[in-house]
Design a protein around this motif. Sequence first.
Motif, PDB file in Angstrom:
ATOM      1  N   MET A  30       0.832  -1.199   0.000  1.00 16.23           N
ATOM      2  CA  MET A  30       0.000   0.000   0.000  1.00 16.23           C
ATOM      3  C   MET A  30       0.870   1.254   0.000  1.00 16.23           C
ATOM      4  O   MET A  30       0.552   2.224  -0.671  1.00 16.23           O
ATOM      5  CB  MET A  30      -0.956  -0.024   1.180  1.00 16.23           C
ATOM      6  CG  MET A  30      -1.896  -1.230   1.112  1.00 16.23           C
ATOM      7  SD  MET A  30      -3.094  -1.244   2.413  1.00 16.23           S
ATOM      8  CE  MET A  30      -4.179   0.051   1.850  1.00 16.23           C
ATOM      9  N   ASN A  87      -3.613  -4.064  12.044  1.00 18.42           N
ATOM     10  CA  ASN A  87      -5.011  -3.664  12.051  1.00 18.42           C
ATOM     11  C   ASN A  87      -5.796  -4.840  11.459  1.00 18.42           C
ATOM     12  O   ASN A  87      -5.906  -4.967  10.238  1.00 18.42           O
ATOM     13  CB  ASN A  87      -5.209  -2.386  11.231  1.00 18.42           C
ATOM     14  CG  ASN A  87      -6.648  -1.922  11.210  1.00 18.42           C
ATOM     15  OD1 ASN A  87      -7.583  -2.716  11.261  1.00 18.42           O
ATOM     16  ND2 ASN A  87      -6.832  -0.609  11.112  1.00 18.42           N
ATOM     17  N   HIS A  88      -6.298  -5.688  12.335  1.00 19.14           N
ATOM     18  CA  HIS A  88      -6.986  -6.901  11.883  1.00 19.14           C
ATOM     19  C   HIS A  88      -8.242  -6.580  11.077  1.00 19.14           C
ATOM     20  O   HIS A  88      -8.519  -7.263  10.087  1.00 19.14           O
ATOM     21  CB  HIS A  88      -7.343  -7.790  13.079  1.00 19.14           C
ATOM     22  CG  HIS A  88      -6.148  -8.427  13.709  1.00 19.14           C
ATOM     23  ND1 HIS A  88      -5.597  -9.585  13.240  1.00 19.14           N
ATOM     24  CD2 HIS A  88      -5.388  -8.055  14.771  1.00 19.14           C
ATOM     25  CE1 HIS A  88      -4.551  -9.911  13.969  1.00 19.14           C
ATOM     26  NE2 HIS A  88      -4.397  -8.994  14.917  1.00 19.14           N
ATOM     27  N   HIS A  89      -8.973  -5.567  11.482  1.00 20.80           N
ATOM     28  CA  HIS A  89     -10.229  -5.211  10.811  1.00 20.80           C
ATOM     29  C   HIS A  89      -9.998  -4.865   9.339  1.00 20.80           C
ATOM     30  O   HIS A  89     -10.761  -5.294   8.473  1.00 20.80           O
ATOM     31  CB  HIS A  89     -10.909  -4.053  11.548  1.00 20.80           C
ATOM     32  CG  HIS A  89     -12.176  -3.592  10.903  1.00 20.80           C
ATOM     33  ND1 HIS A  89     -13.316  -4.355  10.889  1.00 20.80           N
ATOM     34  CD2 HIS A  89     -12.458  -2.459  10.229  1.00 20.80           C
ATOM     35  CE1 HIS A  89     -14.263  -3.695  10.228  1.00 20.80           C
ATOM     36  NE2 HIS A  89     -13.767  -2.540   9.823  1.00 20.80           N
ATOM     37  N   LYS A  90      -8.949  -4.093   9.061  1.00 24.51           N
ATOM     38  CA  LYS A  90      -8.654  -3.681   7.684  1.00 24.51           C
ATOM     39  C   LYS A  90      -7.617  -4.574   7.001  1.00 24.51           C
ATOM     40  O   LYS A  90      -7.270  -4.343   5.848  1.00 24.51           O
ATOM     41  CB  LYS A  90      -8.169  -2.227   7.654  1.00 24.51           C
ATOM     42  CG  LYS A  90      -9.239  -1.236   8.037  1.00 24.51           C
ATOM     43  CD  LYS A  90      -8.740   0.189   7.856  1.00 24.51           C
ATOM     44  CE  LYS A  90      -9.850   1.176   8.141  1.00 24.51           C
ATOM     45  NZ  LYS A  90      -9.399   2.557   7.887  1.00 24.51           N
ATOM     46  N   ARG A  91      -7.087  -5.569   7.724  1.00 27.06           N
ATOM     47  CA  ARG A  91      -6.050  -6.486   7.230  1.00 27.06           C
ATOM     48  C   ARG A  91      -4.770  -5.739   6.849  1.00 27.06           C
ATOM     49  O   ARG A  91      -4.042  -6.140   5.963  1.00 27.06           O
ATOM     50  CB  ARG A  91      -6.545  -7.300   6.037  1.00 27.06           C
ATOM     51  CG  ARG A  91      -7.512  -8.383   6.405  1.00 27.06           C
ATOM     52  CD  ARG A  91      -7.953  -9.261   5.262  1.00 27.06           C
ATOM     53  NE  ARG A  91      -6.933  -9.496   4.262  1.00 27.06           N
ATOM     54  CZ  ARG A  91      -7.197  -9.717   2.972  1.00 27.06           C
ATOM     55  NH1 ARG A  91      -8.424  -9.723   2.531  1.00 27.06           N
ATOM     56  NH2 ARG A  91      -6.220  -9.943   2.123  1.00 27.06           N
ATOM     57  N   ARG A  92      -4.492  -4.659   7.540  1.00 28.77           N
ATOM     58  CA  ARG A  92      -3.293  -3.856   7.252  1.00 28.77           C
ATOM     59  C   ARG A  92      -2.225  -4.105   8.312  1.00 28.77           C
ATOM     60  O   ARG A  92      -2.514  -4.187   9.505  1.00 28.77           O
ATOM     61  CB  ARG A  92      -3.642  -2.381   7.190  1.00 28.77           C
ATOM     62  CG  ARG A  92      -4.544  -2.089   6.016  1.00 28.77           C
ATOM     63  CD  ARG A  92      -4.871  -0.657   5.879  1.00 28.77           C
ATOM     64  NE  ARG A  92      -5.759  -0.487   4.738  1.00 28.77           N
ATOM     65  CZ  ARG A  92      -6.298   0.657   4.393  1.00 28.77           C
ATOM     66  NH1 ARG A  92      -6.043   1.752   5.084  1.00 28.77           N
ATOM     67  NH2 ARG A  92      -7.093   0.716   3.351  1.00 28.77           N
ATOM     68  N   THR A 129       1.702  -2.700   9.426  1.00 23.30           N
ATOM     69  CA  THR A 129       2.795  -1.742   9.292  1.00 23.30           C
ATOM     70  C   THR A 129       4.081  -2.453   9.685  1.00 23.30           C
ATOM     71  O   THR A 129       4.146  -3.100  10.736  1.00 23.30           O
ATOM     72  CB  THR A 129       2.566  -0.515  10.188  1.00 23.30           C
ATOM     73  OG1 THR A 129       1.299   0.079   9.842  1.00 23.30           O
ATOM     74  CG2 THR A 129       3.669   0.519  10.005  1.00 23.30           C
ATOM     75  N   LEU A 141      -1.315  -4.763   2.746  1.00 24.30           N
ATOM     76  CA  LEU A 141      -2.555  -5.499   2.926  1.00 24.30           C
ATOM     77  C   LEU A 141      -2.147  -6.966   3.022  1.00 24.30           C
ATOM     78  O   LEU A 141      -1.587  -7.528   2.068  1.00 24.30           O
ATOM     79  CB  LEU A 141      -3.491  -5.272   1.738  1.00 24.30           C
ATOM     80  CG  LEU A 141      -4.849  -5.957   1.802  1.00 24.30           C
ATOM     81  CD1 LEU A 141      -5.664  -5.418   2.976  1.00 24.30           C
ATOM     82  CD2 LEU A 141      -5.597  -5.721   0.496  1.00 24.30           C
ATOM     83  N   SER A 168      -5.209 -13.284   4.493  1.00 25.19           N
ATOM     84  CA  SER A 168      -5.981 -13.775   5.613  1.00 25.19           C
ATOM     85  C   SER A 168      -6.383 -15.228   5.360  1.00 25.19           C
ATOM     86  O   SER A 168      -6.540 -15.634   4.211  1.00 25.19           O
ATOM     87  CB  SER A 168      -7.251 -12.919   5.785  1.00 25.19           C
ATOM     88  OG  SER A 168      -8.107 -13.463   6.762  1.00 25.19           O
ATOM     89  N   ASP A 200     -13.334 -13.441   2.617  1.00 22.39           N
ATOM     90  CA  ASP A 200     -13.914 -12.085   2.730  1.00 22.39           C
ATOM     91  C   ASP A 200     -15.412 -12.108   2.565  1.00 22.39           C
ATOM     92  O   ASP A 200     -16.014 -12.893   1.967  1.00 22.39           O
ATOM     93  CB  ASP A 200     -13.321 -11.158   1.657  1.00 22.39           C
ATOM     94  CG  ASP A 200     -11.866 -10.820   1.967  1.00 22.39           C
ATOM     95  OD1 ASP A 200     -11.532 -10.728   3.152  1.00 22.39           O
ATOM     96  OD2 ASP A 200     -11.093 -10.661   1.020  1.00 22.39           O
TER      97      ASP A 200
END
Length: 147
Positions: free
Chosen positions: A87, A113-118, A120, A140, A143, A147
């Motif tokens: 990203m 960030n599990h919710h957005k699958r991001r 860092t 990204l 998972s 989805d």
Amino acid sequence: MLDNMPRGTICIEDMEIGMRRYIRKEITDRDIEMFAEVSTDHNPVHLDDDYAQDTRFHGRIAHGMLTASLISAVIGEQLPGHGTVYMSQSLKFMAPVRPGDVVYAEVEVKEINHHKRRVTLDCHCAVGDTVVLKGEALVLAPSNKLD
């Protein structure tokens, strides 16, 4: 010479803060020549010994993005691995890499960030004890959930 950890995929559900992966690779003249061809960057500081000798580097250096591509290799092959989508990437070039140098490229999970699958990732490359590149990537992650 190429030394790295096992390839594959680490899904976001299996990641933890502080998880690390790396690759170690010797940068060869052939690597630099091939990168120049692929990138179309034929700057003589990378390819011409006589020209490069008169620069501030006093010799040829590898393309900075060739070094950075080792970060991409770790991300795409190991952490998170196959299925990962870049990203963003920040980079700071700290020192030159020369033909024959062995580059150690490492990424470390900084935030998830599990919710957005991001995810860092802190990223750095070193030659011996000298950090030659550092930065941060946002990816990204794959998972194991549909989805």
